[in-house]
Design a protein around this motif. Structure first.
Motif, PDB file in Angstrom:
ATOM      1  N   SER A 147       3.388 -41.994 -23.366  1.00 41.98           N
ATOM      2  CA  SER A 147       2.839 -41.510 -22.337  1.00 41.98           C
ATOM      3  C   SER A 147       2.898 -41.664 -20.818  1.00 41.98           C
ATOM      4  O   SER A 147       3.972 -42.179 -20.491  1.00 41.98           O
ATOM      5  CB  SER A 147       0.986 -40.885 -22.201  1.00 41.98           C
ATOM      6  N   GLU A 148       2.982 -40.706 -19.513  1.00 43.26           N
ATOM      7  CA  GLU A 148       3.839 -41.113 -18.840  1.00 43.26           C
ATOM      8  C   GLU A 148       3.211 -42.102 -17.736  1.00 43.26           C
ATOM      9  O   GLU A 148       3.877 -42.692 -17.023  1.00 43.26           O
ATOM     10  CB  GLU A 148       3.079 -39.733 -17.609  1.00 43.26           C
TER      11      GLU A 148
ATOM     12  N   SER B 150       7.760 -37.899 -21.011  1.00 43.34           N
ATOM     13  CA  SER B 150       7.116 -38.781 -21.330  1.00 43.34           C
ATOM     14  C   SER B 150       8.111 -39.590 -22.761  1.00 43.34           C
ATOM     15  O   SER B 150       9.251 -39.411 -22.731  1.00 43.34           O
ATOM     16  CB  SER B 150       6.434 -38.054 -22.701  1.00 43.34           C
TER      17      SER B 150
ATOM     18  N   LEU C 151       4.026 -38.671 -30.253  1.00 44.98           N
ATOM     19  CA  LEU C 151       3.721 -38.785 -28.593  1.00 44.98           C
ATOM     20  C   LEU C 151       4.121 -40.697 -28.798  1.00 44.98           C
ATOM     21  O   LEU C 151       2.850 -41.561 -29.713  1.00 44.98           O
ATOM     22  CB  LEU C 151       3.287 -38.301 -27.701  1.00 44.98           C
TER      23      LEU C 151
ATOM     24  N   LYS D  50       3.005 -41.844 -13.644  1.00 47.61           N
ATOM     25  CA  LYS D  50       2.524 -40.252 -12.433  1.00 47.61           C
ATOM     26  C   LYS D  50       1.929 -40.750 -11.449  1.00 47.61           C
ATOM     27  O   LYS D  50       0.867 -41.286 -11.111  1.00 47.61           O
ATOM     28  CB  LYS D  50       1.600 -39.965 -13.611  1.00 47.61           C
TER      29      LYS D  50
ATOM     30  N   SER E 223      12.134 -36.130 -24.501  1.00 50.87           N
ATOM     31  CA  SER E 223      11.281 -35.969 -23.578  1.00 50.87           C
ATOM     32  C   SER E 223      10.881 -34.319 -23.489  1.00 50.87           C
ATOM     33  O   SER E 223      11.811 -33.932 -23.487  1.00 50.87           O
ATOM     34  CB  SER E 223      11.501 -36.634 -22.542  1.00 50.87           C
TER      35      SER E 223
ATOM     36  N   TYR F 112       8.820 -39.141 -26.902  1.00 51.33           N
ATOM     37  CA  TYR F 112       8.344 -38.933 -28.396  1.00 51.33           C
ATOM     38  C   TYR F 112       9.735 -38.860 -29.513  1.00 51.33           C
ATOM     39  O   TYR F 112      10.688 -39.098 -29.073  1.00 51.33           O
ATOM     40  CB  TYR F 112       8.344 -37.296 -28.660  1.00 51.33           C
TER      41      TYR F 112
ATOM     42  N   GLU G 203       8.935 -33.969 -20.977  1.00 46.85           N
ATOM     43  CA  GLU G 203       8.928 -32.830 -19.577  1.00 46.85           C
ATOM     44  C   GLU G 203       9.384 -31.705 -18.722  1.00 46.85           C
ATOM     45  O   GLU G 203      11.113 -31.345 -19.411  1.00 46.85           O
ATOM     46  CB  GLU G 203       9.231 -34.040 -18.470  1.00 46.85           C
TER      47      GLU G 203
ATOM     48  N   GLN H 281       2.758 -44.953 -19.790  1.00 51.64           N
ATOM     49  CA  GLN H 281       3.171 -46.533 -20.804  1.00 51.64           C
ATOM     50  C   GLN H 281       4.514 -46.877 -20.533  1.00 51.64           C
ATOM     51  O   GLN H 281       4.875 -47.829 -20.718  1.00 51.64           O
ATOM     52  CB  GLN H 281       3.020 -45.743 -22.265  1.00 51.64           C
TER      53      GLN H 281
END
Length: 149
Positions: free
Chosen positions: A102-103, A79, A99, A71, A125, A81, A127, A105
């Motif tokens: 996250s943004e 992300s 999840l 980010k 994802s 999932y 997003e 990782q």
């Protein structure tokens, strides 16, 4: 929505048939570490179904590596999932999804996911309000096999 469902169903059938055809081969094969999206990594607007077909068959204990910018280094940060079933995958329904990344990782070594069960893995994802997912992008299915091709 039905076109997307048909595409996903056809992909799953092709991968399943390929895994079944593998029963004739018994060559030992080393685990692989596979960079999702190759040198481009995991990013918005990419057709990962085509990538998954090119990189299959996936094997039990292969590791998928999701790399994406953290980010702040990108306008759109995906992300990762794991969706619970084919219906969630086809409709891009993230309720009940897990999840995995996250943004933050996907930076550095990336997010590593081992395919350690003989089951379909539905990755996506969310997003951009899942817009890419609904358009058939930034998602794919990995079905590991226990046999070599």
């Amino acid at each position: 929505m039905s076109r997307i469902f048909i595409q996903g169903f056809i992909f799953l059938v092709i991968i399943s048939l390929a895994a079944a055809a593998a029963g004739s081969g018994n060559k030992a094969r080393a685990r692989r570490s596979i960079l999702v999206g190759d040198s481009h990594g995991w990013r918005a607007g990419t057709n990962y179904t085509q990538w998954a077909i090119k990189n299959s068959p996936f094997r039990i204990n292969d590791t998928l590596v999701f790399k994406y910018p953290p980010k702040g280094n990108s306008k759109v940060v995906p992300s990762v999932y794991l969706l619970p079933n084919m219906w969630s995958y086809m409709t891009c329904e993230f309720r009940g999804a897990k999840l995995l990344g996250s943004e933050f990782q996907g930076a550095g070594e990336g997010l590593k996911i081992e395919l350690n069960e003989m089951k379909p893995y539905y990755f996506a994802s969310d997003e951009g309000n899942a817009y890419d997912c609904i358009a058939g992008l930034t998602k794919f299915i990995a079905v590991p096999s226990t046999r070599s091709f």
